[in-house]
Design an enzyme around this catalytic site. Sequence first.
Site, mmCIF file in Angstrom:
data_model
loop_
_atom_site.group_PDB
_atom_site.id
_atom_site.type_symbol
_atom_site.label_atom_id
_atom_site.label_comp_id
_atom_site.label_asym_id
_atom_site.label_seq_id
_atom_site.Cartn_x
_atom_site.Cartn_y
_atom_site.Cartn_z
ATOM 1 N N SER A 173 0.864 -1.185 0.000
ATOM 2 C CA SER A 173 0.000 0.000 0.000
ATOM 3 C C SER A 173 0.897 1.232 0.000
ATOM 4 O O SER A 173 2.060 1.152 0.442
ATOM 5 C CB SER A 173 -0.832 -0.021 1.282
ATOM 6 O OG SER A 173 -1.444 1.224 1.514
ATOM 7 N N TYR A 186 -2.355 -0.785 10.573
ATOM 8 C CA TYR A 186 -2.226 -0.997 9.117
ATOM 9 C C TYR A 186 -0.869 -0.483 8.617
ATOM 10 O O TYR A 186 -0.158 -1.180 7.889
ATOM 11 C CB TYR A 186 -3.382 -0.283 8.419
ATOM 12 C CG TYR A 186 -3.539 -0.652 6.959
ATOM 13 C CD1 TYR A 186 -4.084 -1.883 6.587
ATOM 14 C CD2 TYR A 186 -3.159 0.228 5.946
ATOM 15 C CE1 TYR A 186 -4.233 -2.231 5.255
ATOM 16 C CE2 TYR A 186 -3.315 -0.107 4.608
ATOM 17 C CZ TYR A 186 -3.859 -1.334 4.263
ATOM 18 O OH TYR A 186 -4.007 -1.673 2.941
HETATM 19 N N1 LIG Z 1 -8.865 -1.228 -0.681
HETATM 20 C C1 LIG Z 1 -7.883 -0.340 -0.579
HETATM 21 O O1 LIG Z 1 -8.119 0.876 -0.455
HETATM 22 C C2 LIG Z 1 -6.472 -0.792 -0.636
HETATM 23 C C3 LIG Z 1 -6.102 -2.101 -0.437
HETATM 24 N N2 LIG Z 1 -4.802 -2.458 -0.462
HETATM 25 C C4 LIG Z 1 -4.403 -3.834 -0.200
HETATM 26 O O2 LIG Z 1 -4.897 -4.652 -1.254
HETATM 27 C C5 LIG Z 1 -5.144 -5.958 -0.756
HETATM 28 C C6 LIG Z 1 -6.560 -6.385 -1.157
HETATM 29 O O3 LIG Z 1 -7.462 -5.466 -0.570
HETATM 30 P P1 LIG Z 1 -9.034 -5.439 -0.929
HETATM 31 O O4 LIG Z 1 -9.301 -6.295 -2.086
HETATM 32 O O5 LIG Z 1 -9.419 -4.017 -0.930
HETATM 33 O O6 LIG Z 1 -9.615 -6.111 0.401
HETATM 34 P P2 LIG Z 1 -10.843 -7.120 0.599
HETATM 35 O O7 LIG Z 1 -11.207 -7.033 2.053
HETATM 36 O O8 LIG Z 1 -11.888 -6.865 -0.411
HETATM 37 O O9 LIG Z 1 -10.185 -8.533 0.279
HETATM 38 C C7 LIG Z 1 -9.267 -9.129 1.133
HETATM 39 C C8 LIG Z 1 -9.489 -10.634 1.078
HETATM 40 O O10 LIG Z 1 -8.538 -11.252 1.956
HETATM 41 C C9 LIG Z 1 -9.229 -12.233 2.710
HETATM 42 N N3 LIG Z 1 -8.562 -12.522 3.974
HETATM 43 C C10 LIG Z 1 -8.580 -11.795 5.109
HETATM 44 N N4 LIG Z 1 -7.913 -12.434 6.085
HETATM 45 C C11 LIG Z 1 -7.459 -13.591 5.542
HETATM 46 C C12 LIG Z 1 -6.719 -14.669 6.072
HETATM 47 N N5 LIG Z 1 -6.323 -14.703 7.352
HETATM 48 N N6 LIG Z 1 -6.418 -15.711 5.257
HETATM 49 C C13 LIG Z 1 -6.833 -15.707 3.965
HETATM 50 N N7 LIG Z 1 -7.555 -14.722 3.416
HETATM 51 C C14 LIG Z 1 -7.859 -13.655 4.207
HETATM 52 C C15 LIG Z 1 -10.581 -11.598 2.951
HETATM 53 O O11 LIG Z 1 -11.538 -12.562 3.401
HETATM 54 P P3 LIG Z 1 -12.806 -11.996 4.299
HETATM 55 O O12 LIG Z 1 -13.602 -11.157 3.371
HETATM 56 O O13 LIG Z 1 -13.490 -13.208 4.767
HETATM 57 O O14 LIG Z 1 -12.186 -11.205 5.416
HETATM 58 C C16 LIG Z 1 -10.882 -11.040 1.574
HETATM 59 O O15 LIG Z 1 -11.456 -12.012 0.743
HETATM 60 C C17 LIG Z 1 -4.913 -5.896 0.746
HETATM 61 O O16 LIG Z 1 -3.635 -6.370 1.053
HETATM 62 C C18 LIG Z 1 -5.008 -4.422 1.048
HETATM 63 O O17 LIG Z 1 -4.282 -4.080 2.208
HETATM 64 C C19 LIG Z 1 -3.812 -1.566 -0.734
HETATM 65 C C20 LIG Z 1 -4.112 -0.257 -0.965
HETATM 66 C C21 LIG Z 1 -5.453 0.239 -0.911
HETATM 67 C C1 LIG Z 2 -1.134 11.290 3.886
HETATM 68 C C2 LIG Z 2 -1.017 12.022 2.583
HETATM 69 C C3 LIG Z 2 -1.894 11.824 1.558
HETATM 70 C C4 LIG Z 2 -3.025 10.914 1.745
HETATM 71 C C5 LIG Z 2 -2.934 9.623 1.602
HETATM 72 C C6 LIG Z 2 -3.979 8.690 1.898
HETATM 73 C C7 LIG Z 2 -5.252 9.139 2.493
HETATM 74 C C8 LIG Z 2 -3.773 7.415 1.565
HETATM 75 C C9 LIG Z 2 -4.662 6.349 1.835
HETATM 76 C C10 LIG Z 2 -4.295 5.141 1.425
HETATM 77 C C11 LIG Z 2 -4.972 3.938 1.730
HETATM 78 C C12 LIG Z 2 -6.305 3.920 2.346
HETATM 79 C C13 LIG Z 2 -4.305 2.805 1.423
HETATM 80 C C14 LIG Z 2 -4.743 1.503 1.718
HETATM 81 O O1 LIG Z 2 -3.970 0.568 1.660
HETATM 82 C C15 LIG Z 2 -1.763 12.551 0.250
HETATM 83 C C16 LIG Z 2 -2.984 13.432 0.068
HETATM 84 C C17 LIG Z 2 -1.629 11.573 -0.900
HETATM 85 C C18 LIG Z 2 -0.517 13.437 0.175
HETATM 86 C C19 LIG Z 2 -0.122 14.020 1.457
HETATM 87 C C20 LIG Z 2 0.121 12.960 2.475
#
Ligand SMILES: NC(=O)C1=CN([C@@H]2O[C@H](COP(=O)(O)OP(=O)(O)OC[C@H]3O[C@@H](n4cnc5c(N)ncnc54)[C@H](OP(=O)(O)O)[C@@H]3O)[C@@H](O)[C@H]2O)C=CC1
Ligand SMILES: CC1=C(/C=C/C(C)=C/C=C/C(C)=C/C=O)C(C)(C)CCC1
Length: 314
Positions: A173, A186
């Site tokens: 992320s 996180y």
């Molecule tokens: N959405 C966002 O804004 C962002 C997401 N990410 C990252 O992207 C990845 C995918 O996220 P996203 O698709 O949004 O999340 P989701 O919650 O939609 O999907 C995550 C999946 O992982 C499964 N999971 C959770 N715990 C376990 C476990 N212990 N073993 C096996 N599977 C598990 C969940 O199952 P269940 O639903 O049953 O919990 C779910 O199916 C993550 O690593 C997230 O941190 C990165 C940046 C931004």
């Molecule tokens: C802090 C920060 C920002 C905000 C970032 C945010 C809100 C990110 C969220 C990310 C998520 C939810 C990731 C999940 O994996 C900006 C505006 C980019 C620039 C200034 C510093």
Amino acid sequence: MIFLMDLQMMLLDVIYFILRNSVRVVLRPRTKPIDGELVLITGAGGGLGRLFAQEFTKHGADVVLWDINSSSNEQTAKLVREMGGKAHTYTVDVTNREDVYRNAELVRKDLGRDVTMLVNNAGVVAGERMLDCPDELMERTMKVNCHALFWTVKAFLPQMKAQNHGHIVTIASVLGLFSTACVEDYCASKFAAVGFHESLAHELLAEEVEGVKTTLVCPYIVDTGMFDGCKIEELELLLPPLEPQYCVEQAMNAILIDQPLVCIPRLTYLPFLSRLLPWESNVVVYRFMGSDKCMYPFIDTMRKQVSNTSIKVA
Ligand SMILES: NC(=O)C1=CN([C@@H]2O[C@H](COP(=O)(O)OP(=O)(O)OC[C@H]3O[C@@H](n4cnc5c(N)ncnc54)[C@H](OP(=O)(O)O)[C@@H]3O)[C@@H](O)[C@H]2O)C=CC1
Ligand SMILES: CC1=C(/C=C/C(C)=C/C=C/C(C)=C/C=O)C(C)(C)CCC1
């Protein structure tokens, strides 16, 4: 003298890679074929995991789908099969290392071949302020987002190294590169994931295991529901939450050209550089943009979801 020549070579290499990567932004290099690869995706029942399964299928790879939730995982497999692809599902809790090792062995026995690409995608977030957050939820975030990477890589890297062929993808992320308030669990877990991934990439290169590639994917907010409510109103136009399909397509582009790191969108490479500024300057910028409090509405949304679920359960 030899030292000076080495130094000169190193500087030339540095300049070469800066220029090559700048050119690559405009002129995309050829993508590698992945038909026939066996791709294992964790968290395949969720938003990005499901889309990754579909994208890898489009490119002709077979997919092994791991998720803790069998029914959502089966749903992903159904979508893959409707596209004419091959999907194999396993119900695995990636935080449980015995479960990971047992299922890795099962995959090998069932399919009679090795996993060649590993996409560590499963992820969770507590969605609570630090002092309100139950210890177990904080521990769970570390176990899913960080420890699970240890177990899956230990399970699948040995065969990749033996064949000198493979690819390890970590879905981290932007919050593994810079932070904001109220997502301590996180950020800690994603910074750890980034550290783990980069150290592993260095290890493979130091050992000259050139055939095993690595890609670190760092997306901004994606509209999958995981961070519902999180937004920066002042930046809604410039930096709206990403469409999940767009995010996965960008990540796939990077994977298929063996790109080591991708931040999605590109604009989010900038705050990463803020480490060069004094801490107080960052605080001022965060306040100006409203990015210091952008998780407040997300935490409210999570609380509402939890209280609705507990009302329904009761
Ligand atoms: N959405 C966002 O804004 C962002 C997401 N990410 C990252 O992207 C990845 C995918 O996220 P996203 O698709 O949004 O999340 P989701 O919650 O939609 O999907 C995550 C999946 O992982 C499964 N999971 C959770 N715990 C376990 C476990 N212990 N073993 C096996 N599977 C598990 C969940 O199952 P269940 O639903 O049953 O919990 C779910 O199916 C993550 O690593 C997230 O941190 C990165 C940046 C931004
Ligand atoms: C802090 C920060 C920002 C905000 C970032 C945010 C809100 C990110 C969220 C990310 C998520 C939810 C990731 C999940 O994996 C900006 C505006 C980019 C620039 C200034 C510093």
